[in-house]
Scaffold this motif. Structure first.
Motif, PDB file in Angstrom:
ATOM      1  N   LEU A  25       0.943  -1.445  -0.222  1.00 19.37           N
ATOM      2  CA  LEU A  25      -0.393  -0.257  -0.373  1.00 19.37           C
ATOM      3  C   LEU A  25       0.421   1.638   0.135  1.00 19.37           C
ATOM      4  N   LYS A  26       2.094   1.209   0.842  1.00 21.24           N
ATOM      5  CA  LYS A  26       3.004   2.336   0.760  1.00 21.24           C
ATOM      6  C   LYS A  26       3.306   2.266  -0.480  1.00 21.24           C
ATOM      7  N   LYS A  27       3.926   1.383  -1.243  1.00 20.28           N
ATOM      8  CA  LYS A  27       4.861   1.662  -2.370  1.00 20.28           C
ATOM      9  C   LYS A  27       3.767   2.353  -3.588  1.00 20.28           C
ATOM     10  N   LEU A  28       2.078   1.965  -3.463  1.00 15.70           N
ATOM     11  CA  LEU A  28       1.349   2.701  -4.325  1.00 15.70           C
ATOM     12  C   LEU A  28       1.411   3.923  -3.664  1.00 15.70           C
ATOM     13  N   VAL A  29       1.206   4.113  -2.496  1.00 11.22           N
ATOM     14  CA  VAL A  29       0.884   5.571  -2.614  1.00 11.22           C
ATOM     15  C   VAL A  29       2.087   6.533  -2.495  1.00 11.22           C
ATOM     16  N   TYR A  30       3.307   5.905  -2.756  1.00 11.72           N
ATOM     17  CA  TYR A  30       4.038   6.538  -3.384  1.00 11.72           C
ATOM     18  C   TYR A  30       4.122   6.946  -4.656  1.00 11.72           C
ATOM     19  N   LEU A  31       4.080   5.955  -5.250  1.00 13.07           N
ATOM     20  CA  LEU A  31       3.307   5.709  -6.726  1.00 13.07           C
ATOM     21  C   LEU A  31       2.299   6.916  -7.302  1.00 13.07           C
ATOM     22  N   TYR A  32       0.886   7.621  -6.741  1.00 12.26           N
ATOM     23  CA  TYR A  32       0.495   8.425  -6.556  1.00 12.26           C
ATOM     24  C   TYR A  32       1.557   9.492  -6.401  1.00 12.26           C
ATOM     25  N   LEU A  33       1.813   9.590  -5.642  1.00 12.33           N
ATOM     26  CA  LEU A  33       2.742  11.063  -5.031  1.00 12.33           C
ATOM     27  C   LEU A  33       3.243  11.527  -6.168  1.00 12.33           C
ATOM     28  N   MET A  34       4.399  10.141  -6.529  1.00  8.99           N
ATOM     29  CA  MET A  34       5.412  10.696  -8.120  1.00  8.99           C
ATOM     30  C   MET A  34       3.969  11.162  -8.925  1.00  8.99           C
ATOM     31  N   ASN A  35       3.304  10.345  -9.564  1.00 13.22           N
ATOM     32  CA  ASN A  35       2.617  11.494 -10.389  1.00 13.22           C
ATOM     33  C   ASN A  35       1.659  12.600 -10.598  1.00 13.22           C
ATOM     34  N   TYR A  36       0.503  12.573  -8.935  1.00 12.12           N
ATOM     35  CA  TYR A  36       0.284  13.559  -8.615  1.00 12.12           C
ATOM     36  C   TYR A  36       1.008  14.559  -8.086  1.00 12.12           C
ATOM     37  N   ALA A  37       1.478  15.225  -7.267  1.00 14.88           N
ATOM     38  CA  ALA A  37       2.483  15.537  -6.880  1.00 14.88           C
ATOM     39  C   ALA A  37       2.508  17.059  -7.373  1.00 14.88           C
ATOM     40  N   LYS A  38       3.109  17.258  -8.911  1.00 15.81           N
ATOM     41  CA  LYS A  38       2.653  18.293  -9.289  1.00 15.81           C
ATOM     42  C   LYS A  38       1.872  18.750  -9.705  1.00 15.81           C
ATOM     43  N   SER A  39       0.611  18.045  -9.959  1.00 10.49           N
ATOM     44  CA  SER A  39      -0.716  19.000 -10.060  1.00 10.49           C
ATOM     45  C   SER A  39      -1.622  19.394  -8.985  1.00 10.49           C
ATOM     46  N   GLN A  40      -0.829  19.099  -7.541  1.00 14.25           N
ATOM     47  CA  GLN A  40      -1.144  19.506  -6.171  1.00 14.25           C
ATOM     48  C   GLN A  40       0.218  20.395  -5.103  1.00 14.25           C
ATOM     49  N   PRO A  41       0.970  20.701  -6.340  1.00 12.33           N
ATOM     50  CA  PRO A  41       2.040  21.427  -5.238  1.00 12.33           C
ATOM     51  C   PRO A  41       1.789  21.246  -3.279  1.00 12.33           C
ATOM     52  N   ASP A  42       0.582  22.430  -3.893  1.00  8.55           N
ATOM     53  CA  ASP A  42       0.226  23.076  -2.499  1.00  8.55           C
ATOM     54  C   ASP A  42       0.547  21.659  -0.893  1.00  8.55           C
ATOM     55  N   MET A  43      -0.691  20.270  -1.829  1.00  8.23           N
ATOM     56  CA  MET A  43      -1.349  19.745  -0.739  1.00  8.23           C
ATOM     57  C   MET A  43      -0.029  19.005  -0.601  1.00  8.23           C
ATOM     58  N   ALA A  44       1.449  18.982  -1.323  1.00  6.60           N
ATOM     59  CA  ALA A  44       1.560  17.465  -1.336  1.00  6.60           C
ATOM     60  C   ALA A  44       2.213  17.740  -0.313  1.00  6.60           C
ATOM     61  N   ILE A  45       2.836  19.397  -0.049  1.00  8.81           N
ATOM     62  CA  ILE A  45       3.617  19.696   1.283  1.00  8.81           C
ATOM     63  C   ILE A  45       3.214  18.382   2.320  1.00  8.81           C
TER      64      ILE A  45
END
Lengths: 898, 510
Positions: A25-45
């Motif tokens: 699950l952790k791996k998947l979350v990380y993958l999600y982050l890599m994918n979408y962090a850019k589109s939600q830079p504020d939330m990525a914090i």
């Protein structure tokens, strides 16, 4: 895949799942982050906290995963927060985490280079090279190499004996991939002396037994490079040569793709050091089910390795290949037979008979290839195998390829006097003149002119026909020009025409497709890379051409001859080993000359030689008399009408041509000065000068006997000098020199003599002997006699080299009182083989960028600043051997002021 | 599970990034800085493609394990897209991998850094078209912005895309390693199997390479990170919700012996070594040897508890002067004593490969007598071959198989074998004869006639005969293992050595 749903809205929820214990699950979350962090830079914090926490997780796998993921999140805001965790991970107790963090620095550098530098990660990375764990070292090296590649100037991988030692230790223990990184890094190191080179070689040799072929090839690269520094007399040198052969052979039993890359590299190695594989010919024999790309490469190497000792085997094999199915391969095999004949003289006869056997098969493409190569054999061994012409003529009708037709026509023209029906044969070709390719047309024109000169009575009509076809009905300027040249030659002076057209041709050289030595040396440094597959320096094809550092082989330090000549260093191989290599394409005349000296593939060799001669002759002969139309009346009746418009085109070209001849051959020659006054030499006065004509250096001497007795038995010798100048022939004064008699003589020189650095650099000490005594004198030669014809650098290369040479090597000079325009300067210098690479106009000033190459391979780059209206120029010279700059400047001055 | 598989298969045509466009999707990349923008001409086009891809990646709440895997795969595909537009020039070793079947479909793609558009494969297809056969596709293909390196194995092209100057052998070796890993994981490596196990395939590929740096390529380690699929495990995972992903750091990866995991336990401790030699030879018309060499390997299957330290010595180690070792072998010891000393990996591995090329050392175990003649006038040709044993040291030659590519002009062949089966394919003109064992008393032969195309001249080329055979209990080079000793552990292992000689590329010219 469901189309286009943006799930970035779930960001907060997903981030909440981040603190799970379930690894998947952790791996998947990380993958999600890599994918979408850019589109939600504020939330990525929001994720930063968890990353920081995960970086302190007790499980090293999770710590490493966190670091690995962090590097892939390319959001600036986050990047800053990630520095601390990364710093911690770089110093983690677990090597797995450290090695992952090392790669992460490279990723981060890609995102924000400045940040990485500011945070001091580069230093930490450098420290990791001394890590206790070899995997960490390997990854640190890989990361540093990657970063260094994007900043070629930065001296990141500061290699010194200590760090080299660490790398060598890590080399034994890290994974195969790490070994490749480390070996590639080692190859960039320049050992300080031959002992260090040897000790590195000793520690690298075990890698030759690695199962991974990439490791083997990288090790071969390191060894090939450092071998350059080892003295050939050393026992170890011989051992190393022996050790290199088996791994290279083993590479050939790998998968075909690996074989292909290996073969391309072996091709380079064989050219550089043929001794390594000279006994391994048989492994290059072709198996019938090898892929075609492997077959063709093997064939190439077979020819390179062919020698008197193994030629019988090679020929038998080649004959076997010539009956195979694959057309490309068969053609190349037939060509190879011809190349063997040219390379190994003893085998020529067998090759010719093999080729005749092949012609008997009547297989169309085999016959055509055979005829093409037989033409080359004729050129190499004239008047030896002409008996086969009859057989060739039988196959005249089956020839449908231009190259084969051209070759056949050349043969007919060249040996017209021995072929009874030569005129008929050529006439048959003439019928479809306009449908032929240019190659054939040119060849036909030349052949018919030759025929006419040999049998003038019967063929007058034919020659008129071809001349009018070539000059009036053709749109091809080359053909028209050649037609006019012949026409005028024939009409002015048929005797001269005979001398020009039927002149004895120079023999073709042995090896035709060798790589130029400097390029070869550079490519040796790139063994195992794409450059070695393409046989081009990376600058020629790597996109963006960033990070290009020209690599050169280290100078040999152990051996005596070049140890004394720091100047000769960059060229690597001693000049005597350099085979004659055809310079790359230059201007029109350069091309023509190349064709003449050059590879057998070149279409119309004879004709070009006559063009060149023709041009020279026309210069002397004067065109006025031509216009009158004397002598050869038949064509000249047509000429006046015809000459009206064409001279602008045709003759203009001719003048260019002539101009070209002038510049190429006419390097500036200083007037003769007295070198040895009669007083000092018991009555012998020697004055002289140096000149360079079409690539040949000569010393023009004037010997005057001012004594009362006859002088004889002259001999000359040079002391060792900076560029290895030496007489190429003995001093030939046949008759004794009577009192008060003067003899003028031109002594050809070469640059293969022993080398010793002189002061001043261009000092030459000469000893002349006659029946009276031995006399010594010394003279200074102008450096420009050493500027070689192929000294024109490519623009790209020039730029890269200019940047590459450190600034402290730059020297600036003023050339005063020289009221020439930039173009005049450029053409004047070109005459002395200083080539203008580019011209720019900066703020009203003309900038000329020029390159030149010395006989020992040293390149000198120049920037000439010309202020219009002002007679003084500024000359900046850059060279790896800055000692020469001073003399290059002098050469500039002499050339420009005369 | 079943359902997800089907969907995965269906999705491959949709993966075309240019085909998937969603105007509603926010372009995630536009506002971001481009540190190295403008340096690569291809970046904008690829960036556009990447955006489409990024938007098309779907995310749902993970609910069931089976579903998770499916999604993970998608994310793996999607995740790359984000980084792409930022780094047109990252010097990643291997950018992307495309798997292409023999009919030219891209059935799997994996990007480690930026998404490289599928259209790059067009250059590959062009090259493929030019090459008459799949084997002849050149391994290095340049394109304007990338280089394509490919290997062809199991009827699949593995095409790696690289952008900067990297050692091609590095990439090709890595590709072969990928294929080996697939084979190791799934038993066979075929399009069907790869598609069926697409999740594991992506997981494995992700572990093998990080940012273009090879991460874990030893199958011992990979199998600890991601367990190979078995029917039992699939069932268990579906029921319990556990995963294929190992949650422990593979123990071996950083130890001094990275190839061996710790804590290995077996009840039967066994070590088997197979000495296998392949003869590559070219024999000419008259039966004399043109070249002959032996490619030998020692493959091992070691199932020993703990950390055993083995030494293997040979009766005649001098035969081995050209060797490549598994990293576990201590090179110094070999150099000085000619003894192989090593801590073995667990399971199957290749301990050593060697090469014997000195011709006098290579015995040729079989000979072929042949009489193949075409006559100019007649449309019939004669064909006769006999196979016999030569230097076999008294061992039987078995598994003999003769194949030959007949010239195009041969229409059909009517042949009678003295033993075994033969076939001739009139389309590919391939003759194959499965001989079986050679009985020295009664040599196998194949005789008959060939019917040639009427009216054409006799074929120019002579067919080459390809031979396959096996000889058990014999290493043709004469290599013999002297003894195998174990140190470091107390138990007594069971040891076994097997020899075998095979034909490699064994060709007889006629």
């Amino acid at each position: 895949m469901t189309v286009g749903k943006d799930v970035s809205a779930l960001f907060p929820d997903v981030v909440n799942c981040m603190q799970t214990d379930n690894l998947e699950l952790k791996k998947l979350v990380y993958l999600y982050l890599m994918n979408y962090a850019k589109s939600q830079p504020d939330m990525a914090i929001m994720a930063v906290n968890t990353f920081v926490k995960d970086c302190e997780d007790p499980n090293p796998l999770i710590r490493a995963l966190a670091v690995r993921t962090m590097g892939c999140i390319r959001v600036d805001k986050i990047t800053e927060y990630l520095c601390e965790p990364l710093r911690k991970c770089l110093k983690d107790e677990d090597p797995y985490v450290r090695k992952t963090a090392a790669v992460c620095v490279a990723k981060l550098h890609d995102i924000n280079a400045q940040l990485v530098e500011d945070q001091g990660f580069l230093d930490t990375l450098k420290d990791l090279i001394s890590d206790s764990n070899p995997m960490v070292v390997a990854n640190a090296v890989a990361a540093l190499s990657e970063i260094a590649e994007s900043h070629p100037s930065s001296n990141l991988l500061d290699l010194n004996p200590q760090s080299i030692n660490k790398l060598l230790t890590a080399l034994n223990e890290c994974t195969e991939w790490g070994q490749i990184f480390i070996l590639d890094c080692l190859a960039n190191y320049m050992p300080k002396d031959d002992r260090e080179a040897q000790s590195i070689c000793e520690r690298v040799t075990p890698r030759l037994s690695h199962a991974n072929s990439a490791v083997v090839l990288s090790a071969v690269k390191v060894l090939m490079k450092f071998m350059e520094m080892l003295s050939k007399d050393l026992d170890y040198y011989g051992t190393l040569l022996k050790k290199l052969a088996p791994p290279l052979v083993t590479l050939l039993s790998a998968e075909p793709e690996l074989q292909y890359v290996a073969l391309r590299n072996i091709n380079l190695i064989v050219q550089k050091r043929p001794e390594i594989l000279k006994h391994e010919m048989k492994v290059f024999f072709v198996k019938y089910n090898d892929p075609i790309y492997v077959k063709l490469e093997k064939l190439d190497i077979m020819i390179r390795l062919a020698s008197q000792a193994n030629i019988a085997q090679v020929l038998a094999e080649l004959k076997e290949y010539a009956t195979e199915v694959d057309v490309d391969f068969v053609r190349k095999a037939v060509r190879a037979i011809g190349r063997c004949a040219i390379k190994v003289e003893q085998s020529a006869e067998r090759c010719v008979s093999t080729l005749l056997d092949l012609i008997q098969t009547k297989v169309n493409y085999v016959v055509q290839e055979a005829i093409v190569v037989i033409k080359d054999i004729f050129r190499k061994y004239p008047n030896k195998y002409e008996s086969v012409i009859a057989t060739l003529c039988e196959n005249l009708d089956s020839l449908d390829e231009p190259e084969a037709r051209a070759a056949m026509i050349w043969i007919v023209g060249e040996y017209a006097e021995r072929i009874d029906n030569a005129d008929e044969l050529l006439e048959s070709f003439l019928e479809g003149f306009h449908d032929e390719s240019t190659q054939v047309q040119l060849q036909l024109l030349t052949a018919i002119v030759k025929l006419f000169l040999k049998k003038p009575t019967e063929t007058q009509e034919l020659v008129q026909q071809v001349l009018s076809l070539a000059t009036q009905d053709s749109d091809n300027p080359d053909l028209r020009d050649r037609g006019y040249i012949y026409w005028r030659l024939l009409s002015t002076d048929p005797v001269a025409a005979k001398e020009v057209v039927l002149v004895e041709k120079p023999l073709i050289s042995e090896e035709t497709d060798l790589i130029e030595p400097t390029l070869l040396d550079e490519l040796i440094c790139y063994i195992g890379t794409l450059a070695s597959v393409y046989h081009k320096p990376p600058s020629a094809f790597v996109e963006g051409s960033r990070g290009i550092v020209h690599k050169s082989l280290p100078p040999r330090t152990g051996s005596s001859e070049s140890a004394e000549s720091p100047d000769a260093a960059p060229s690597g191989a001693p000049p005597s080993e350099q085979p004659a290599v055809i310079p790359t394409q230059g201007d029109l005349l350069g091309d023509l000359l190349n064709l003449d000296l050059g590879p057998p593939v070149s279409g119309p060799p004879v004709a070009t030689s006559s063009v060149q001669m023709g041009a020279v002759d026309l210069l002397g002969g004067g065109l006025d008399s031509l216009m009158g139309g004397t002598g050869f009346t038949a064509p000249s009746a047509v000429m006046p009408a015809n000459l009206g418009p064409p001279p602008s085109g045709g003759l203009g070209d001719l003048f260019d041509l002539a101009g070209g001849v002038g510049t190429l051959s006419g390097s500036h020659v200083a007037p003769k000065t007295v070198w040895l006054p009669a007083m000092k030499a018991k009555g012998l006065e020697i004055s002289g000068t140096f000149s360079r004509q079409v690539g040949a250096i000569s010393m023009d001497l004037l010997l005057t006997n001012k004594a009362l007795q006859v002088m004889s038995d002259f001999a000359i010798q040079f002391n060792r000098n900076s560029f290895g100048l030496a007489p190429a022939a003995p001093l030939q004064i046949h008759a004794p020199l009577a009192p008060n008699q003067t003899v003028e003589i031109s002594l050809p020189l070469n640059t293969v003599g022993s080398v010793m650095k002189m002061d001043p650099l261009n000092n030459l000490q000469v000893a002349v002997k006659n029946n009276i005594d031995v006399f010594y004198f010394s003279t200074l030669y102008p450096l420009h006699i050493l500027f070689v014809e192929d000294g024109k650098m490519e623009r790209q290369m020039f730029l890269a080299t200019w940047k590459d040479i450190p600034n402290e090597n730059e020297a600036q000079f003023q050339i005063k009182d020289c009221p020439l325009s930039a173009d005049a300067v450029s053409s004047k210098l070109q005459g002395s083989n200083i080539f203008t690479v580019a011209k720019r106009n900066v703020e009203g000033q003309d900038m000329l960028y020029q390159s030149l190459k010395l006989t020992n391979g040293i390149w000198v780059l120049a920037e000439l600043r010309i202020q219009p209206g002002s007679p003084s120029f500024t000359l900046s010279l850059k060279c790896r051997a800055p000692e020469v700059s001073q003399y290059v400047y002098q050469a500039y001055e002499t050339i420009l002021k005369n | 599970m079943r359902k997800s598989k089907d969907r995965l298969r269906n999705e491959s045509p949709n993966q075309n990034p240019r085909g998937v466009t969603d105007p509603g999707a926010s372009g995630p990349d536009q506002s971001l800085p481009r540190p190295f923008a403008g340096a690569g001409g291809g970046c904008s086009a690829e960036g556009g493609a990447a955006k489409a891809r990024g938007a098309s990646g779907t995310w749902c709440e993970p609910d069931r394990p089976g579903r998770i895997k499916l999604l993970q795969n998608r994310v793996l595909l999607g995740r790359q897209s984000v980084s792409s537009t930022c780094t047109p020039l990252g010097s990643t070793m291997i950018h992307s991998l495309f798997l292409i079947n023999s009919s030219g479909d891209i059935f799997l793609e994996k990007h480690w850094k930026s998404v490289v558009s599928r259209s790059v494969c067009d250059y590959f297809f062009e090259a493929q078209e030019r090459a008459t056969e799949a084997e002849n596709v050149p391994p290095v293909i340049p394109t304007p912005h990338h280089y394509l390196l490919n290997v062809y194995r199991h009827k699949i092209f593995f095409v790696a895309v690289i952008q900067t100057e990297v050692p091609p052998l590095f990439v090709i070796e890595f590709l072969h390693r990928v294929v080996d890993t697939f084979q190791d994981y799934f038993g066979v490596c075929s399009e069907v199997v790869i598609k069926d196990n697409v999740v594991v395939v992506y997981e494995v590929l992700e572990e093998m390479l990080d940012n273009g740096f090879p991460l874990a390529t030893e199958s011992n380690i990979l199998k600890e990170l991601i367990k190979p699929p078995t029917i039992l495990r699939t069932v268990v995972n579906t029921i319990t919700g556990s995963t294929n992903v190992g949650d422990q750091l593979p123990t071996g990866q950083l130890s001094v012996v990275p190839w061996r995991r710790t804590g290995v336990k077996y009840t039967n401790n066994e070590a088997y070594f197979d000495v296998i030699e392949e003869i590559d030879a070219i024999i000419d018309k008259s039966g004399s040897t043109i070249t002959a060499e032996i490619q030998g390997v020692i493959d091992a299957c070691v199932k020993l508890t703990g950390m055993p330290d083995l030494t293997l010595s040979f009766m005649n180690p001098r035969l081995l002067d050209d060797v490549s070792f598994h990293p576990c072998v201590r090179f110094k010891r070999w150099e000085s004593e000619r003894i192989l000393s090593f801590i073995p990996p667990d399971g199957n591995f290749r301990l050593l490969s060697y090469h014997v090329s000195a011709q006098n050392l290579v015995a040729i175990p079989v000979y072929v007598k042949h009489n193949i003649s075409f006559r100019d006038s007649s449309s019939l040709g004669r064909f006769e071959i006999t196979v016999g044993p030569k230097q076999t040291m008294g061992k039987t030659v078995e598994g003999v198989m003769v194949t030959s590519q007949m010239p195009k002009g041969v229409l059909n062949m009517s042949l009678t074998p003295s033993q075994g089966m033969h076939t001739f394919d009139p389309v590919t003109k391939l003759l194959s004869w499965d001989v079986g064992k050679i009985n020295p008393q009664k040599l196998p032969s194949l005789k008959g006639t060939m019917s040639l195309q009427a009216g054409t001249s006799k074929p120019d080329e002579n067919p080459t005969i390809n031979l396959q055979f096996k000889i058990q209990q014999l290493a043709i080079s004469g290599l013999k293992v002297n003894r195998l000793d174990m140190y470091g552990e107390k138990y007594k292992p069971f040891k076994g050595i097997k020899y075998m000689t095979k034909a490699g590329k064994f060709q007889v010219r006629t």
